[in-house]
Design a protein around this motif. Structure first.
Motif, PDB file in Angstrom:
ATOM      1  N   GLY A  45       0.792  -1.214   0.000  1.00  0.00           N
ATOM      2  CA  GLY A  45       0.000   0.000   0.000  1.00  0.00           C
ATOM      3  C   GLY A  45       0.827   1.267   0.000  1.00  0.00           C
ATOM      4  O   GLY A  45       0.284   2.354   0.112  1.00  0.00           O
ATOM      5  N   THR A  53      -2.917   1.427   9.990  1.00  0.00           N
ATOM      6  CA  THR A  53      -2.282   0.883   8.787  1.00  0.00           C
ATOM      7  C   THR A  53      -1.547   1.920   7.962  1.00  0.00           C
ATOM      8  O   THR A  53      -0.634   1.568   7.223  1.00  0.00           O
ATOM      9  CB  THR A  53      -3.330   0.235   7.879  1.00  0.00           C
ATOM     10  OG1 THR A  53      -4.270   1.223   7.493  1.00  0.00           O
ATOM     11  CG2 THR A  53      -4.053  -0.887   8.598  1.00  0.00           C
ATOM     12  N   SER A  56      -2.648   2.999   5.446  1.00  0.00           N
ATOM     13  CA  SER A  56      -2.932   2.611   4.074  1.00  0.00           C
ATOM     14  C   SER A  56      -4.066   3.473   3.526  1.00  0.00           C
ATOM     15  O   SER A  56      -5.141   3.546   4.112  1.00  0.00           O
ATOM     16  CB  SER A  56      -3.320   1.136   4.042  1.00  0.00           C
ATOM     17  OG  SER A  56      -4.076   0.868   2.899  1.00  0.00           O
ATOM     18  N   PRO A 101      -3.173  -4.294  -0.444  1.00  0.00           N
ATOM     19  CA  PRO A 101      -3.357  -3.297   0.608  1.00  0.00           C
ATOM     20  C   PRO A 101      -4.711  -3.381   1.293  1.00  0.00           C
ATOM     21  O   PRO A 101      -4.796  -3.542   2.486  1.00  0.00           O
ATOM     22  CB  PRO A 101      -3.203  -1.977  -0.134  1.00  0.00           C
ATOM     23  CG  PRO A 101      -2.397  -2.302  -1.313  1.00  0.00           C
ATOM     24  CD  PRO A 101      -2.664  -3.706  -1.668  1.00  0.00           C
TER      25      PRO A 101
END
Lengths: 805, 479
Positions: free
Chosen positions: A412, A633, A635, B185
């Protein structure tokens, strides 16, 4: 059997409890003689049924008391059975009716009794809790506090001998449905009389009784020295046996009940002992006529009339609200309403912009494509990295250099996006000058497949004829590719003026290729890139920081050792810079993204939308969401995921953008954190088995369990729970106290296995797996006991199992 | 793609699906949004939830409805659990995709052994052929977590297909996805939660018994059915088996017994509580949840207590009735040999210590642990730990030791001890052929006295067999 006997005889409880009857009665004497196998002391099984007939009551009570003194296990029980109309008579063995008349005669003779003896005796008689009333229960009921307790006693449903069976059962010291006309005082007196009578009946005189007590002490001297021989052991064992007995189901647990009662005996007068059923709402035990405790006929739920809103005790059976399923009719229409599409109209929020509908929908298209990962976004904060990578690609494409580089960064972090962005940039200028070959370590799992794929992609890009492409020979393919990649001048020996086309290899999951044996592909690629045979660029993307250490020496030496590290956003504002592209289309990008900026009102809409997002950004839930993803995260994709559904819910009539709450089950598209959410979907039996198996880890110090062990622990837990709930007088409300049979539990066990909450232990296919079937196969529990209450909403019983190890 | 406008899926398309699958409204709408080409089609989509929550049914029904209305959408559903190898899975995918896009039959690849080959085939069919603007293909991989012989790279690799082919949406249907199972992801994940009680009842109310019961009108029957379903839920489904098929089956099985008093005219349809109290024993019948081949034994159903007695008892009765006496004794000996440590054999079986035989009881019937001093960790009863292998010689020695005693316990009608000697081998063969005794390891003769064996029946059965010949097997076990 011998040690068991000795143990029993030496326990203080046994000494205290077995009060020998006086020698006036021959029967009693025979009973009082310590029987050789008094392993279990059973409570006599007679609920005095005929409350209206006084003699019947007396019989029953006297029989009950005699059984207390009798201590003789089965035979006393028999006598009692003969006396009262026992509802559980089926479980008592064949009767010996000779016992009852003797005691009855003693009672009617009007023997002198000792009043002071009453409180001591009473509790031993009144020890049975009210909950032991179902015919199924092995515990019988024996209440010397006669009529009051008797009225509390519910008649078992199957064998209802009551005068008014249609009346609901109501509990209380006074004012039961059956004897509502009796005044309280009368009742008390009555019970006292009964008590006295009951107390006095078997023990003719106080002196005799004391004598009897002493006599018992001397009469059974043999156990006592035995206890002294192993003194500390036995004494320390006593509390232990109490606990242990509780765990055992069956008859043994009866032993501890009179003992505990006996301890409380001197302190409490008999009256305070009676209210044992408490209201399920207010937990108060009182039950007076206007506000009595009523019991559900199905689940034994006890509740006050006023607490539950029952003004009048209904005729016939009464069910609590959950049993009568009243609530389903109220909840069903609610379910209907939720199925209607909810569209909260907020006209004040909708701006007055021409062509609003079109603007909204084209914006949604762009934003949703970005959020769903179908359009690339610009990576912020990676400009330096991007320049470096772009430089290398351009040098390969334009100048014909051979290059190799590794992009290292977390999932990511935008490795692929970065490369694709660069390539689309470069191809804008030099479309004809290079080809791109994309490989993925997950798909091309060995070098042959990868080579074939390279050959296929090159052949497709270069429009080579099919039969050449479909060549399957590995050696041929290798030779062809090497020939293709070699500089034309080397092969043809022609002049250096010929420029060949560059090839860019993008290798995703580079570390997977490094794991291939001998790393043939990487060796050849790096070799070609390094030796300037052909203008190729090898760009590897990986998440492993130590990927170079995986390379063989010969491969490593041919690698250029150019690395680019991609980092995730280092600060919250930087993260927002990336994430805001999922919510805002910049003005300068709008044209490129296909939004018709010349349409009337676009500028106005753009400003409106940006101010809306800016306003949203300042709100607390939005910040929480952003920070949640930043701190967990970092992300951007995870953040975008949250917005797919809210964005798609927009329309020109409803411009409210709802901020999704963090990881809520209802609105989010985020994946679950762990398997723990499965626990909330389990049934009570599944959870009970799981808790039992997880407990064994601690209790028995074993990390693997099989079904037999888990079921054994489960059934002993349930058995203990039933004893406790009946001992404390609380009625078993709801599930969790029923022992399900092995078959059903086996189904539940298999379900736990299929859900992955039980992991097979041992090496697969080993000898541990081969045998045993369902019972014997060993498993590891994937959750710990402490985690279970956090993950699932447990009932009181189950959470207690988790708590009390 | 760039100039198309966003459009939510039409309500008309969703309406039949919403009607067919009640209580899944949020999932259906989200799924439609995530799959419709004009809405927000995503690349990878994971649907997860426990069994019988409508994942597969809702997905295929919705896709069927969408594909019928949207010409640019094609789909196919592949059940990965039905594919025996990874190659089988790939070839099934290729075949079904080819069928869905009307690819010429003779051009479909016959062999597709690897993920790379699958990638090539899908590219050929979906990407290299011009399908026009807005074309979407939805590939549903059902039960992909139960795929057999799946390499660890299978799921991530399948998830990469949609990155290579832009018009592909891959839907993974799993029970419980492990964290980052796609190694990408983040991708949208849709949860199908288990039904709650109102949901269950609403679903079952949709299919009430079509015949009104005698002495009741149809509305009364329906109302009674609703309350009955709720009662069944509380009695059986929430405590023991939370799934829709189990619930439905239990309701259907219990309904005739529940309304039997009504049909006899004992109670009125309004008297739900009386009906419920009358049917209490039926609501505790575990045979509903654990149906056997012999479905309902009236006596057992009526007089069943709380303990799980009937099931083992019945099978035990069968086993002890079926086996001859000698085979039963051998089975008991095998159990003792499997569950007693050899070092206790002298204590147990030696006639030398006949007078002072110390035979300690094992743990009680329900309780684990010994009677001995309490230690830090409870000892697990040996009989729960499973059977150990034993040497045949040892079992025969045990048999020789206990034979006289057990026969004295039993009746004399067998005809003395001589009758027992003859057919030990026969009885052993009987037990082995019934798989009650299993040989451990391979090789060697079956009658080899040094061969290792293991018993294959559990404690409950053995206890019953022991009682059938008058032996309390618990007395012969040493912890």
């Amino acid at each position: 059997m011998k040690p068991t006997d000795g143990n029993d005889a030496t326990t203080p409880s046994g000494r205290k409890r077995s009060l020998p009857p006086p020698d006036t009665d021959a029967h009693a004497v025979t009973d009082a003689a310590p029987t050789p196998t008094p392993a279990k002391k059973r409570k006599p099984n007679g609920i005095p049924k005929k409350s209206d007939s006084r003699t019947g009551t007396l019989n029953a009570i006297s029989a009950a008391i005699s059984s207390v003194f009798g201590y003789g296990g089965q035979s006393t029980l028999v006598g009692l059975t003969g006396g009262g109309v026992s509802p559980g008579g089926a479980q008592s063995p064949a009767g010996t009716p000779t016992r009852r008349p003797a005691i009855k005669a003693a009672a009617l003779k009007g023997t002198v009794w000792d009043n002071s003896e009453k409180p001591r005796l009473l509790p031993s008689g009144a020890s049975s809790p009210t909950s032991a009333k179902s015919a199924k229960s092995t515990r019988a009921r024996r209440t010397p506090a006669s009529s009051a307790a008797k009225q509390r006693t519910r008649t078992p449903r199957g064998v209802s001998v009551n005068d008014s069976p249609s009346k609901p059962r109501s509990t209380g010291r006074t004012g039961s449905a059956e004897s509502a006309q009796t005044s309280e005082d009368d009742e008390d007196e009555e019970s006292e009389d009964d008590d006295e009578l009951a107390a006095g009946t078997p023990s003719a005189t106080p002196s005799k009784q004391v004598a009897g007590k002493r006599l018992w002490g001397s009469a059974a001297p043999s156990p006592i020295p035995k206890g002294i021989l192993t003194p500390s052991k036995n004494r320390t064992q006593t509390p232990k046996t109490v606990k242990f007995d509780k765990r055992l189901n069956g008859e043994l647990h009866f032993e501890d009940l009179p003992k505990t009662k006996k301890k409380t005996t001197p302190r409490k007068p008999p009256k305070e002992k009676q209210p044992e059923i408490v209201c399920g709402i207010c937990s108060a035990p009182h039950s007076k006529p206007p506000n009595q405790i009523i019991l559900c006929d199905n689940c034994d739920y006890a509740v006050h009339q006023q607490c539950y809103g029952v003004t009048e005790i209904p005729e016939g059976d009464w069910l609590c609200k959950s049993c009568s399923q009243e609530d389903i009719f109220t909840s069903t229409p609610k379910g209907d309403t939720t199925s209607m599409p909810k569209a909260p109209p907020r006209p004040d929020d909708v701006p007055d912009i021409p062509n609003l509908d079109q603007h909204v929908r084209s914006l949604q298209r762009v934003l949703l494509d970005r959020c769903a990962g179908r359009r690339r976004i610009d990576m912020f904060g990676l400009q330096e990295v991007k320049d470096k990578a772009r430089q290398i690609i351009e040098r390969t494409v334009v100048a014909g250099e051979g290059n190799s580089m590794l992009l290292i960064g977390a999932r990511g972090s935008g490795k692929t996006t970065l490369l694709e962005n660069i390539i689309s940039d470069v191809s804008r200028e030099h479309r004809q000058d290079f080809h791109v070959v994309r490989l993925n370590g997950f798909i091309h799992t060995d070098d042959k497949l990868a080579l074939k794929e390279i050959w296929r992609q090159l052949g497709r890009e270069m429009a080579v004829e099919d039969d050449l492409v479909n060549r399957t020979n590995y050696a041929d393919t290798m030779a062809s590719i090497l020939a293709l990649l070699s500089h034309p001048s080397e092969i043809l020996g022609a002049d250096a003026g010929v420029t060949s086309q560059s090839i860019i290899f993008i290798i995703d999951e580079f570390d997977m290729f490094a794991a291939h044996p001998r790393q043939t592909l990487l060796y050849n690629l790096f070799d070609v890139a390094q030796s300037r045979k052909a203008p190729i660029a090898v760009l590897g993307c990986t998440t492993r920081l130590n990927v170079v250490e995986m390379l063989e020496k010969r491969v490593k030496s041919r690698f250029s050792h150019r690395y680019v590290y991609l980092t995730l956003p280092k600060s919250l504002p930087a993260y927002w810079q990336v994430c805001r592209q999922g919510l805002i289309v910049d003005r300068r990008d709008a044209e490129a993204e296909g939004i018709d900026t010349k349409l009337e009102g676009y500028g106005e809409f753009h400003r409106y939308w940006n101010s809306k997002i800016d306003e949203l950004y300042k709100q607390r839930p939005f910040q929480e969401l952003l920070q949640y993803h930043y701190y967990t995260t970092k992300s951007a994709a995870a953040f975008f995921n949250e917005w797919i559904l809210p964005l798609s819910a927009l329309s020109s009539s409803n411009m409210v953008l709802e901020v999704p709450s963090i990881a809520s089950e209802e609105t989010s598209l985020t994946p679950p954190d762990s398997r723990m959410h499965l626990l909330s979907t389990l049934s009570d039996l599944d959870l009970g088995l799981l808790i039992a198996a997880a407990r064994l880890d601690i209790v028995a110090h074993t990390d693997t369990v099989n079904f037999a062990m888990a079921y054994d622990e489960y059934s002993s837990l349930v058995g203990r729970q039933r004893v406790q709930s009946s001992a404390s007088g609380m009625l078993a409300v709801g599930g969790g106290v029923r022992v399900w049979s092995r078959g059903v539990a086996g189904i539940a066990w298999e379900r736990l296995i299929s859900l992955g909450l039980l992991v097979p232990s041992g090496i697969g296919g080993g000898k541990g797996m081969g045998h045993g079937g369902l019972e014997g196969r060993m498993w590891k529990v994937d959750v710990a006991v402490e985690e279970i209450p956090l993950a699932a909403k447990l009932s009181g019983v189950l959470s207690k199992w988790c708590r009390e190890i | 793609m760039a100039n198309s406008l966003f459009q939510l899926p039409d309500e008309l398309i969703l309406a039949p699906v919403l009607q067919t699958y009640p209580c899944r409204e949020r999932q259906i709408r989200s799924l439609a949004t995530l799959l419709h080409p004009d809405a927000a089609p995503c690349r990878n989509l994971t649907l997860h939830g426990i069994e019988a929550t409508g994942k597969t049914a809702v997905t295929s029904s919705l896709l069927h409805s969408l594909a019928a209305n949207v010409p640019t959408l094609r789909y196919t559903v592949v059940n990965a659990a039905q594919c025996i190898t990874a190659r089988h899975l790939f070839e099934t995918v290729v075949a079904s995709v080819a069928e869905a896009v009307d690819w010429p039959q003779d051009d479909v690849a016959k062999r597709c052994e690897t993920l790379a080959a699958l990638d090539v085939e899908l590219c050929r069919m979906l990407m290299y052929t011009d399908r026009g603007d807005g074309f979407r293909f939805v590939l549903v991989l059902d039960a992909i977590d139960r795929a057999r012989e799946a390499p660890p790279t299978l799921m991530p690799g399948l998830a990469r297909l949609s990155e290579i082919i832009p018009s592909l949406t891959t839907v993974f249907i799993v029970t419980a996805p492990p964290a980052h199972h796609l190694r990408s992801p983040s991708s949208p994940t849709l949860h199908f939660p288990p039904y709650t009680k109102p949901d269950f009842i609403r679903i079952l109310t949709l299919s009430p018994p079509c015949q009104p019961i005698r002495n009741a009108t149809l509305p009364e029957t329906t109302a009674l059915w609703t309350r009955f379903c709720a009662a069944v839920h509380d009695a059986l489904v929430r405590p023991a088996a939370r799934s829709l098929p189990a619930f439905r089956h239990a309701c259907e099985a219990l309904w005739p017994r529940f309304v039997a008093p009504l049909e006899r005219g004992v109670y009125e349809p309004k008297e739900f509580s009386k009906l419920l109290v009358a049917a209490r024993s039926h609501f505790q019948d575990e045979g509903v949840l654990n149906p056997g081949i012999v479905s309902v034994r009236p006596a057992a159903a009526a007089g069943q207590g709380q303990d799980g007695g009937p099931t083992p008892k019945s099978s035990t009765a069968e086993l002890s009735a079926l086996l001859p006496r000698l085979a039963r004794m051998l089975l008991l000996c095998a159990y003792l040999a499997s569950h007693n440590a050899p070092r206790h054999d002298l204590t147990l079986f030696s006639t030398h210590h006949q007078a002072s035989r110390r035979r300690r009881r094992g743990g009680g019937g329900g309780g684990a642990g010994g009677v001995g001093p309490r230690r830090q960790h409870r000892k697990i009863a040996r009989k729960l730990l499973g059977a150990h292998a034993f040497v045949l010689e040892r079992m025969l020695a045990i048999f020789a030791a206990v034979r006289t005693e057990w026969i004295d316990d039993g009746g004399r009608e067998v005809g003395g001890q001589g009758a027992l000697d003859a057919d030990v081998g026969m009885a052993l063969a009987t037990l082995a052929s019934l798989r009650l005794l299993n040989r451990v390891g391979v090789g060697g003769d079956v009658m080899d006295r040094g061969g290792k064996w293991r018993i294959n029946v559990g404690w409950e059965v053995v206890r019953g067999v022991g009682r059938s010949i008058g032996v309390e097997i618990e007395d012969w076990l040493i912890e």
